[in-house]
Design an enzyme around this catalytic site. Structure first.
Site, PDB file in Angstrom:
ATOM      1  CG  HIS A 290       4.889   8.759  -0.025  1.00 50.88           C
ATOM      2  ND1 HIS A 290       5.865   7.953  -0.546  1.00 50.88           N
ATOM      3  CD2 HIS A 290       3.958   8.902  -0.999  1.00 50.88           C
ATOM      4  CE1 HIS A 290       5.541   7.637  -1.803  1.00 50.88           C
ATOM      5  NE2 HIS A 290       4.388   8.199  -2.101  1.00 50.88           N
TER       6      HIS A 290
ATOM      7  CB  SER B 259      -0.722  -5.312  -4.918  1.00 53.17           C
ATOM      8  OG  SER B 259      -0.546  -4.052  -4.351  1.00 53.17           O
TER       9      SER B 259
ATOM     10  CG  ASP C   8      -1.549   0.323  -0.014  1.00 53.66           C
ATOM     11  OD1 ASP C   8      -1.900   1.432   0.433  1.00 53.66           O
ATOM     12  OD2 ASP C   8      -0.706   0.179  -0.899  1.00 53.66           O
TER      13      ASP C   8
HETATM   14  C1  GLA Z   1       1.621   3.027  -1.817  1.00 51.40           C
HETATM   15  C2  GLA Z   1       2.175   2.097  -0.760  1.00 51.40           C
HETATM   16  C3  GLA Z   1       1.718   2.483   0.626  1.00 51.40           C
HETATM   17  C4  GLA Z   1       1.948   3.960   0.896  1.00 51.40           C
HETATM   18  C5  GLA Z   1       1.434   4.804  -0.261  1.00 51.40           C
HETATM   19  C6  GLA Z   1       1.778   6.261  -0.105  1.00 51.40           C
HETATM   20  O1  GLA Z   1       0.234   2.881  -1.902  1.00 51.40           O
HETATM   21  O2  GLA Z   1       1.785   0.775  -1.040  1.00 51.40           O
HETATM   22  O3  GLA Z   1       2.357   1.686   1.579  1.00 51.40           O
HETATM   23  O4  GLA Z   1       3.289   4.215   1.160  1.00 51.40           O
HETATM   24  O5  GLA Z   1       1.941   4.360  -1.508  1.00 51.40           O
HETATM   25  O6  GLA Z   1       1.074   6.812   0.950  1.00 51.40           O
END
Ligand code: GLA
Length: 399
Positions: free
Chosen positions: A35, A145, A189
């Site tokens: 986060h 995703s 991600d």
């Molecule tokens: C998900 C979101 C990412 C990131 C994480 C937490 O995976 O897709 O962008 O914010 O949560 O680190």
């Protein structure tokens, strides 16, 4: 049959011909930095061996047709219709997140095609058929995703001769996710998937998008990363994730800074005076987590992977107590792995379910996996899915 074969077979069943090529991109595990991405901070994820495959081939019209092993039937639209399907900033206009006009699985694929049109508006495009198959577990917090987005972006980048670089393709994937699917996620991600390297994690500055490959040394040191998928399914299109983002924005506004990236531990006393307890704890997680990412990169280089255990454990505690995104299954997975001698362990990904990771000695893998499975049974939880991963390469053309 492998997911690569599944994608190819599905393509042939859809079109009656062989695909022009098959492209794939990996899921990811986040070693540390949770986060922090949408707060323009630091993250240290790595790509995993599990991949999503896109078998694709051009058509002689200007339509796009997509299918996947998740689909009950293919979805087909004209390329020119994509703009109407995903009006720009759908998410900003409609924060309640209305359902997309196409099935959600297809919005990832069509959303990438749409976002590529915006990234390279002058390129000539042919119509295209795409079939998707994956061995990235869905809902486990391993970025299934981003893997779809990466595979499709790589396929279309080649088929449409766009010549876009990996960082731009990651931004395209994120745009699809935010604006076509409506999940308010950060860029981690997609960057992790696009920039993966064997035996290395990717340090990402989510403000500048500068990256650095950081050798993990796991393999050389005889360590394995155990993924404990709790099978508590999560979704970031909804609830908790967006609330956490809002709290971070509120905290930054109260501190008078553009984003929490601009605060450090020295600002915490002031933050405590300016905000309510919940907002303060959200802010404290992000500020301390950014520091833990920087510390992990430094410690990995100076002292090797066995020395990062305490940072992983502190990260989990911060997510459990301050950011409040863990669930009892994740806490039990982490606690059991540590009791069984893991070097370190933490939940990984967005939280509210999904997976934990544990850094363990190679000869402890089976023992720790068994202990976690037993602990889940004793607690009355459903059986977890436990497996190992190692840092792996990013997208490639497989055929
Ligand atoms: C998900 C979101 C990412 C990131 C994480 C937490 O995976 O897709 O962008 O914010 O949560 O680190």
């Amino acid at each position: 049959m492998s997911a690569l074969d599944d994608a190819r077979t599905l393509f042939t069943r859809l079109t009656g011909r062989d695909p022009e090529g098959v492209w794939s991109a990996p899921g990811r595990v986040n070693l540390i930095g949770e986060h922090t991405d949408y707060n323009e901070g630091f993250v240290l994820p790595f790509a995993i061996p599990h991949r999503t495959f896109a078998a694709a081939g051009a058509r002689d019209d200007h339509r796009i047709r997509v299918t996947s092993t998740f689909a009950t039937e293919p979805v087909e639209v004209a390329l020119a219709e994509l703009d109407a399907l995903f009006p720009t900033h759908r998410q900003a206009q409609d924060p309640s997140g209305s359902e997309p006009a196409v099935p959600e699985w297809s919005a990832y694929v069509l959303g990438v095609a749409w976002a590529l049109q915006l990234a390279a508006p002058d390129a000539a495009r042919r119509g295209v058929d795409i079939a998707i198959a994956s061995d990235v577990p869905v809902g486990a917090g391993l970025s299934s995703s981003a893997a779809i987005e990466g595979a499709v972006a790589s396929a279309l980048n080649d088929l449409w001769s766009l010549g876009l670089d990996p960082v731009t393709l990651a931004q395209v994937g994120r745009r699809a996710e935010n604006e076509a699917v409506g999940a308010p996620t950060g860029i981690m991600d997609q960057m992790a998937s696009m920039l993966g390297r064997a035996d290395a994690a990717t340090f990402i500055d989510c403000r500048s998008l500068d990256t650095e490959s950081v050798p993990t040394g796991f393999t050389a040191e005889g360590l394995e990363v155990l993924v404990i998928d709790t099978r508590v399914s999560h979704s970031h299109s909804t609830g908790g994730y967006r609330e956490r983002r809002d709290a971070c924005e509120r905290g930054a506004a109260l501190l008078g800074i553009p984003s929490l990236r601009d605060a450090s531990e020295a600002d915490l006393p002031r933050a405590a005076e300016l905000m309510d307890d919940v907002t303060f704890r959200r802010v404290r997680h992000v500020i301390t987590e950014n520091q833990r990412v920087l510390d992990t990169v430094r410690v990995l280089g100076a002292d090797g992977p066995r020395a990062i255990g305490d940072l992983l454990v502190a990260s989990h505690a911060s997510m459990r107590d301050d950011f409040e995104i863990s669930v009892p299954e994740l806490d039990l997975a982490v606690q059991t792995a540590l009791e069984q001698g893991a070097v370190g362990a933490r939940m990984t990904g967005g939280g509210f379910g999904g997976a934990a990771i544990a850094l363990v000695e190679r000869d402890g893998v089976d023992r720790i996996a068994d202990a976690v499975t037993r602990a889940f049974a004793d607690a009355g939880f459903g059986a977890p899915h436990v497996f190992t991963v190692h840092p792996s390469d990013g997208p490639r053309r497989d055929a």
